[in-house]
Structures are given as structure tokens and as C-alpha cells.
Design an enzyme around this catalytic site. Structure first.
Site, PDB file in Angstrom:
ATOM      1  N   ARG A   1       0.823  -1.224   0.000  1.00 38.21           N
ATOM      2  CA  ARG A   1       0.000   0.000   0.000  1.00 38.21           C
ATOM      3  C   ARG A   1       0.849   1.262   0.000  1.00 38.21           C
ATOM      4  O   ARG A   1       0.469   2.276   0.595  1.00 38.21           O
ATOM      5  CB  ARG A   1      -0.950   0.047   1.203  1.00 38.21           C
ATOM      6  CG  ARG A   1      -2.046  -0.976   1.173  1.00 38.21           C
ATOM      7  CD  ARG A   1      -3.299  -0.409   0.490  1.00 38.21           C
ATOM      8  NE  ARG A   1      -4.268  -1.466   0.272  1.00 38.21           N
ATOM      9  CZ  ARG A   1      -5.279  -1.732   1.095  1.00 38.21           C
ATOM     10  NH1 ARG A   1      -5.496  -0.990   2.144  1.00 38.21           N
ATOM     11  NH2 ARG A   1      -6.094  -2.729   0.838  1.00 38.21           N
TER      12      ARG A   1
ATOM     13  N   ARG B   1      -3.995   6.421   0.397  1.00 36.09           N
ATOM     14  CA  ARG B   1      -4.607   7.635   0.950  1.00 36.09           C
ATOM     15  C   ARG B   1      -3.736   8.421   1.913  1.00 36.09           C
ATOM     16  O   ARG B   1      -4.061   9.563   2.228  1.00 36.09           O
ATOM     17  CB  ARG B   1      -5.933   7.260   1.642  1.00 36.09           C
ATOM     18  CG  ARG B   1      -7.039   6.972   0.645  1.00 36.09           C
ATOM     19  CD  ARG B   1      -8.260   6.362   1.317  1.00 36.09           C
ATOM     20  NE  ARG B   1      -7.950   5.015   1.778  1.00 36.09           N
ATOM     21  CZ  ARG B   1      -8.854   4.160   2.267  1.00 36.09           C
ATOM     22  NH1 ARG B   1     -10.114   4.527   2.395  1.00 36.09           N
ATOM     23  NH2 ARG B   1      -8.493   2.949   2.664  1.00 36.09           N
TER      24      ARG B   1
ATOM     25  N   ARG C   1      -7.314  10.636  -6.856  1.00 42.37           N
ATOM     26  CA  ARG C   1      -8.518   9.847  -6.641  1.00 42.37           C
ATOM     27  C   ARG C   1      -9.754  10.734  -6.791  1.00 42.37           C
ATOM     28  O   ARG C   1     -10.756  10.318  -7.383  1.00 42.37           O
ATOM     29  CB  ARG C   1      -8.479   9.244  -5.240  1.00 42.37           C
ATOM     30  CG  ARG C   1      -9.608   8.292  -4.926  1.00 42.37           C
ATOM     31  CD  ARG C   1      -9.488   7.923  -3.463  1.00 42.37           C
ATOM     32  NE  ARG C   1     -10.399   6.897  -3.021  1.00 42.37           N
ATOM     33  CZ  ARG C   1     -11.664   7.109  -2.709  1.00 42.37           C
ATOM     34  NH1 ARG C   1     -12.188   8.303  -2.852  1.00 42.37           N
ATOM     35  NH2 ARG C   1     -12.408   6.110  -2.263  1.00 42.37           N
TER      36      ARG C   1
ATOM     37  N   ASP D   1      -6.265  -3.730  -7.596  1.00 44.70           N
ATOM     38  CA  ASP D   1      -6.828  -4.377  -6.421  1.00 44.70           C
ATOM     39  C   ASP D   1      -6.845  -5.874  -6.658  1.00 44.70           C
ATOM     40  O   ASP D   1      -6.815  -6.324  -7.807  1.00 44.70           O
ATOM     41  CB  ASP D   1      -8.247  -3.863  -6.147  1.00 44.70           C
ATOM     42  CG  ASP D   1      -8.640  -4.154  -4.712  1.00 44.70           C
ATOM     43  OD1 ASP D   1      -8.208  -3.418  -3.809  1.00 44.70           O
ATOM     44  OD2 ASP D   1      -9.339  -5.150  -4.480  1.00 44.70           O
TER      45      ASP D   1
ATOM     46  N   TYR E   1     -13.876 -13.327  -0.285  1.00 48.85           N
ATOM     47  CA  TYR E   1     -14.728 -12.205  -0.686  1.00 48.85           C
ATOM     48  C   TYR E   1     -15.841 -12.655  -1.626  1.00 48.85           C
ATOM     49  O   TYR E   1     -16.955 -12.122  -1.596  1.00 48.85           O
ATOM     50  CB  TYR E   1     -13.887 -11.114  -1.373  1.00 48.85           C
ATOM     51  CG  TYR E   1     -12.992 -10.358  -0.410  1.00 48.85           C
ATOM     52  CD1 TYR E   1     -13.495  -9.298   0.342  1.00 48.85           C
ATOM     53  CD2 TYR E   1     -11.654 -10.707  -0.251  1.00 48.85           C
ATOM     54  CE1 TYR E   1     -12.686  -8.600   1.231  1.00 48.85           C
ATOM     55  CE2 TYR E   1     -10.824 -10.021   0.637  1.00 48.85           C
ATOM     56  CZ  TYR E   1     -11.351  -8.968   1.373  1.00 48.85           C
ATOM     57  OH  TYR E   1     -10.547  -8.290   2.252  1.00 48.85           O
TER      58      TYR E   1
HETATM   59  O1  CP3 Z   1       0.164  -1.945  -2.370  1.00 46.29           O
HETATM   60  C1  CP3 Z   1      -0.093  -1.101  -3.243  1.00 46.29           C
HETATM   61  O2  CP3 Z   1       0.334   0.075  -3.200  1.00 46.29           O
HETATM   62  C2  CP3 Z   1      -0.847  -1.552  -4.494  1.00 46.29           C
HETATM   63  C3  CP3 Z   1      -2.255  -1.414  -4.505  1.00 46.29           C
HETATM   64  C4  CP3 Z   1      -3.160  -2.358  -3.742  1.00 46.29           C
HETATM   65  C5  CP3 Z   1      -4.445  -1.964  -3.321  1.00 46.29           C
HETATM   66  N1  CP3 Z   1      -5.107  -3.045  -2.816  1.00 46.29           N
HETATM   67  C6  CP3 Z   1      -4.948  -0.604  -3.464  1.00 46.29           C
HETATM   68  C7  CP3 Z   1      -6.133  -0.226  -2.689  1.00 46.29           C
HETATM   69  C8  CP3 Z   1      -3.034  -3.706  -3.402  1.00 46.29           C
HETATM   70  C9  CP3 Z   1      -1.831  -4.614  -3.581  1.00 46.29           C
HETATM   71  C10 CP3 Z   1      -4.283  -4.135  -2.835  1.00 46.29           C
HETATM   72  C11 CP3 Z   1      -4.562  -5.515  -2.427  1.00 46.29           C
HETATM   73  C12 CP3 Z   1      -5.775  -5.815  -1.663  1.00 46.29           C
HETATM   74  N2  CP3 Z   1      -7.044  -5.337  -1.835  1.00 46.29           N
HETATM   75  C13 CP3 Z   1      -5.839  -6.775  -0.637  1.00 46.29           C
HETATM   76  C14 CP3 Z   1      -4.694  -7.642  -0.198  1.00 46.29           C
HETATM   77  C15 CP3 Z   1      -3.693  -6.885   0.563  1.00 46.29           C
HETATM   78  C16 CP3 Z   1      -4.085  -6.580   1.948  1.00 46.29           C
HETATM   79  O3  CP3 Z   1      -4.269  -5.393   2.257  1.00 46.29           O
HETATM   80  O4  CP3 Z   1      -4.171  -7.541   2.709  1.00 46.29           O
HETATM   81  C17 CP3 Z   1      -7.164  -6.827  -0.153  1.00 46.29           C
HETATM   82  C18 CP3 Z   1      -7.683  -7.704   0.971  1.00 46.29           C
HETATM   83  C19 CP3 Z   1      -7.917  -5.925  -0.946  1.00 46.29           C
HETATM   84  C20 CP3 Z   1      -9.385  -5.656  -0.889  1.00 46.29           C
HETATM   85  C21 CP3 Z   1      -9.601  -4.233  -0.568  1.00 46.29           C
HETATM   86  N3  CP3 Z   1      -9.490  -3.214  -1.492  1.00 46.29           N
HETATM   87  C22 CP3 Z   1      -9.816  -3.648   0.705  1.00 46.29           C
HETATM   88  C23 CP3 Z   1      -9.997  -4.404   1.991  1.00 46.29           C
HETATM   89  C24 CP3 Z   1      -9.836  -2.254   0.517  1.00 46.29           C
HETATM   90  C25 CP3 Z   1      -9.940  -1.171   1.568  1.00 46.29           C
HETATM   91  C26 CP3 Z   1     -11.269  -0.502   1.597  1.00 46.29           C
HETATM   92  C27 CP3 Z   1     -11.212   0.765   2.437  1.00 46.29           C
HETATM   93  O5  CP3 Z   1     -12.140   1.540   2.285  1.00 46.29           O
HETATM   94  O6  CP3 Z   1     -10.261   0.966   3.212  1.00 46.29           O
HETATM   95  C28 CP3 Z   1      -9.621  -2.001  -0.855  1.00 46.29           C
HETATM   96  C29 CP3 Z   1      -9.541  -0.698  -1.513  1.00 46.29           C
HETATM   97  C30 CP3 Z   1      -8.165  -0.227  -1.817  1.00 46.29           C
HETATM   98  N4  CP3 Z   1      -7.277  -0.960  -2.523  1.00 46.29           N
HETATM   99  C31 CP3 Z   1      -7.591   1.036  -1.493  1.00 46.29           C
HETATM  100  C32 CP3 Z   1      -6.320   1.040  -2.051  1.00 46.29           C
HETATM  101  C33 CP3 Z   1      -5.328   2.171  -2.055  1.00 46.29           C
HETATM  102  C34 CP3 Z   1      -8.274   2.182  -0.752  1.00 46.29           C
HETATM  103  C35 CP3 Z   1      -9.246   2.758  -1.731  1.00 46.29           C
HETATM  104  C36 CP3 Z   1      -9.476   4.225  -1.622  1.00 46.29           C
HETATM  105  O7  CP3 Z   1      -8.732   5.021  -2.226  1.00 46.29           O
HETATM  106  O8  CP3 Z   1     -10.474   4.554  -0.985  1.00 46.29           O
END
Ligand code: CP3
Length: 393
Positions: free
Chosen positions: A64, A68, A77, A114, A191
Site C-alpha cells: 500500500r 490515501r 482519486r 486491487d 470475498y
Molecule cells: O500496495 C499497493 O500500493 C498496491 C495497490 C493495492 C491496493 N489493494 C490498493 C487499494 C493492493 C496490492 C491491494 C490488495 C488488496 N485489496 C488486498 C490484499 C492486501 C491486503 O491489504 O491484505 C485486499 C484484501 C484488498 C481488498 C480491498 N481493497 C480492501 C480491503 C480495501 C480497503 C477498503 C477501504 O475503504 O479501506 C480495498 C480498496 C483499496 N485498494 C484502497 C487502495 C489504495 C483504498 C481505496 C481508496 O482510495 O479509498
């Protein structure tokens, strides 16, 4: 402490002299036509560390790292309108991928996307509700739903991901490797069956226990999709591939060995990836390090519930180890962060015969939105300064 670990010369030493040649005659550089074809990233710190070769200092990237906590991410975004619109726009996905590299001397970029793109492309209808995380419009709710699933077409439904990889690879410094990624089959199934995140993953575990054959069918088709997806990302230009098994650690050992480990192993064995090393990251995978190290992966990502000393010892040089600071350490002061980084670097070396080779620095999980960019800067600087190897000769 820094600089105390002297790099061991290896047969890959850049000068082409074999350290073990008895008569000290110069060994000519082997005719390796491939070398000329390899990208500059092939000799990056990250790719060398994943091959357990010598590096001038320990490579670092952060899960990540684009997100944000960066004001420039929040601006892009907002321009895109939503997270999904951002992830589906290759130009903007490229922009946010590069943002953390403009601020910090990170050793890799990770594709901005994602893990839920695969189930979305399988027709489940991914959407996000602010503050509630990901959701599916049409989760898997019956054995009949599983029978209908098929591997999506990487050039159609997932073309936007490959376009993002190609765009990033064009814009990124050629010496910096680009990491592509996927969710693990078990984590994606979580999921797909629950239709959202969950506290206890009760539905998906009940399906696994009540209908194990259907569950294996689901995991099988998802594994086929993951292999195709990572292969397509590699073909589009990703040089390192990571699988996120975020929820495997919520399983009992017996269920982990039935529903997660075999599918991770299938990916490690069957994924055709040329020179691109694979990293299997798992939250809570500490009980299974020996088994994972034998899966055929090149790298193993661990969380902070295991010491790096232990992880290095138990994997016995079979894989590179990635990790593993508790992300919450980023809430501490820059001085405290630097101390924790040094302790972590030294813990790895203690379990690896005194050498830093084969370590990729990372957190045990992702950065959070309320973390300070200045603290991330302190962490990255501490990794490089604290691991710099004395020059040989
Ligand atoms: O690591 C990076 O910089 C690359 C981008 C990346 C994202 N998600 C961006 C993202 C990666 C590698 C992921 C993987 C991901 N997504 C996982 C596995 C990694 C982990 O964290 O265990 C999982 C379980 C997801 C599913 C998912 N997508 C979740 C639980 C969320 C968070 C929702 C929230 O509101 O917090 C996301 C959304 C997401 N994916 C965000 C980002 C930067 C936040 C979205 C935003 O901008 O609001």
C-alpha cells in the site's frame, strides 16, 4: 552496527571472476546472450535480493505504498471520482503508482490495482461503499453459481490491468522493477462467497466444511484465473509477482493445508514467469514457513508474528524473506522507527549466518491512511543506511 556484515562473493559477482576458481586465472565472462536481453531492472536490488545475490544495501518497498496517506493520491482519486474509476484508468493508475517513488527512494513500484479485479471480471459486480470496503453485487451463493464460473479473458475483461502495467513500465525508470500482484485463491474465495469483508469468514468456512468438493472446484477455477492473470501481467512488463494470502492465516492448520497451501503451491509450480520471481505473502503464515519454502516460490512475505531471525532459520536459504515490521511502528517517532528498522535488519542477519543476503524489507501488512509520509521517509532511509554493505576490496 551498520556495515558489519561483509558481502560474500558469489558466482554471480559482477566482475565475472569465480570466487572459487583455484588457479586464480581470470574466468572469461560466460557467453550469456540472455544477459543483453535482460531489462536493467534484472540487476536491481530487489531482483538480486530475491535471487539471494549480494546487494549494496537491503531493498525496501511497502505494501500500500500508493494510497490515501499521500495527499497527491487523494487529489488524483478525487479527479478520477472513485477508487474503482482510478484503478480502471491506466493513465491515472500509472500516476498513483509513481507518486510514492517521487517522494521516497523505494526499490520497487507496485501496480496500482486491487486483488478483487478477478472476481469482478468473473461477473460478480465489484463496488465500494465509502467506509465499508469492497462488496459484490452477485456473490457466490450456491453450488450452481460455482459451476458457472470461468477464467476471464485477460485481453478483454482484464485488459485495463494489462494496459496499466504497460503504461507504468513505459513511464517508470527502467532500473526499477515493477511488481504485479494477485490475491490468493483462498483470499479471493473469501470475498466471493461472503460478498464483502467479514469478521469471522463464517459463510466461506461453512461452505468449505459442508461442500468441500464445491469449494475445491471454486478454488480450482480461481487458481487457473490467478495463474493466467499473473502470467499476463508478466508478459505486459511486470518483473516481480506477489500473491496476497491475506486471510489464509484465519484458517485452522488442517483447513489451511487443505484450502490454501495446495493452491499457493500450484501457482508456484505452474506459473510460467521467465525471470520474474514470485513472492508468496501471507498474513499469519508463520506456522507454515517450512512448507511454503518448499513450494517453489522465490520469496516468502511474512508478518510481525514471527521474528525475521526465526523466518530466516526455518526457511534455511531456500527462499528470500520479505518483511516484517508491524505497520503500527509508523505511528512512533522517526528515531523509534530507525531503531526498530535496525533491530529488524539485524534479526534477519542473525538467522541467516550473519549475512543480509536474501532479505527484502517490507512491513508485515499495508500502510494505513492516517500514517505520515515523513515517517515513511524515515523508515526507507533507515533501511538503506542501516544495511549498507562495506565495499569489497
Ligand atoms: O500496495 C499497493 O500500493 C498496491 C495497490 C493495492 C491496493 N489493494 C490498493 C487499494 C493492493 C496490492 C491491494 C490488495 C488488496 N485489496 C488486498 C490484499 C492486501 C491486503 O491489504 O491484505 C485486499 C484484501 C484488498 C481488498 C480491498 N481493497 C480492501 C480491503 C480495501 C480497503 C477498503 C477501504 O475503504 O479501506 C480495498 C480498496 C483499496 N485498494 C484502497 C487502495 C489504495 C483504498 C481505496 C481508496 O482510495 O479509498
Amino acid at each position: 552496527m551498520a556495515g558489519q556484515y561483509v558481502s560474500k562473493p558469489t558466482s554471480h559477482a559482477r566482475d565475472g571472476i569465480h570466487s572459487h576458481s583455484k588457479d586464480f586465472t581470470e574466468v572469461p565472462t560466460p557467453p550469456n546472450d540472455n544477459l543483453a536481453l535482460k531489462s536493467p531492472a534484472f540487476n536491481s536490488r530487489l531482483m538480486r535480493a530475491l535471487r539471494r545475490e549480494t546487494v549494496d544495501c537491503t531493498p525496501v518497498w511497502l505494501m500500500r505504498q500508493a494510497g490515501r496517506y499521500l495527499p497527491e493520491y487523494r487529489a488524483t482519486r478525487a479527479q478520477a471520482g472513485s477508487f474503482l474509476a482510478l484503478a480502471k484508468n491506466p493513465e491515472l493508475a500509472c500516476e498513483v503508482t509513481l507518486q510514492p517513488l517521487r517522494r521516497f527512494p523505494l526499490d520497487a513500484a507496485i501496480l496500482f490495482s486491487d486483488i478483487l479485479t478477478i472476481p469482478d471480471a468473473m461477473g460478480l459486480g465489484l463496488y465500494f461503499v465509502d467506509g465499508e470496503g469492497p462488496k459484490f453485487e452477485r456473490p457466490i451463493s450456491s453450488v450452481a453459481d460455482i459451476a458457472k464460473l470461468a477464467v476471464p479473458d485477460m485481453d478483454r475483461e482484464l485488459r485495463y490491468v494489462m494496459d496499466a502495467v504497460r503504461t507504468i513500465r513505459r513511464e517508470l525508470d527502467p532500473a526499477i522493477p515493477l511488481i504485479g500482484f494477485s490475491g490468493s485463491p483462498w483470499t479471493l474465495a473469501c470475498y466471493m462467497v461472503e460478498g464483502s469483508g467479514s469478521k469471522d469468514w463464517g459463510k466461506v468456512k461453512a461452505l468449505a466444511l459442508n461442500e468441500p468438493r464445491a469449494m475445491h472446484q471454486l478454488l480450482g477455477v480461481v487458481t487457473d484465473a490467478v495463474i493466467a492473470y499473473l502470467g499476463a501481467q508478466q508478459a505486459a512488463g511486470a518483473q516481480v509477482l506477489q500473491v496476497f494470502d491475506t486471510w489464509g492465516g484465519t484458517l485452522s492448520p488442517a483447513m489451511y493445508r487443505e484450502f490454501s497451501l495446495p493452491y499457493l503451491t500450484r501457482i508456484a509450480r505452474e506459473l510460467k514467469r521467465e525471470d520474474a520471481p514470485l513472492i508468496l505473502f501471507g498474513k499469519g503464515n508463520a506456522p507454515y514457513l517450512e512448507e511454503l519454502a518448499g513450494s517453489g516460490t522465490q520469496g516468502l512475505g511474512v508478518d510481525w508474528t514471527v521474528t525475521l531471525e526465526d523466518a530466516a532459520r526455518r526457511t534455511a536459504g531456500k527462499v528470500a524473506v520479505q518483511g516484517n515490521l508491524d505497520p503500527a511502528i509508523l505511528y512512533a517517532s522517526p528515531d523509534a522507527i530507525a531503531m526498530q528498522v535496525q533491530a529488524s535488519l539485524d534479526s534477519y542477519a542473525a538467522g541467516n549466518g550473519g549475512s543480509r543476503e536474501g532479505h527484502v524489507f517490507n512491513l508485515g501488512h499495508g500502510l494505513s491512511p492516517d500514517m505520515l509520509p515523513e515517517h515513511v521517509a524515515a523508515l526507507v532511509a533507515a533501511v538503506h543506511a542501516g544495511s549498507r554493505q562495506r565495499q569489497l576490496g
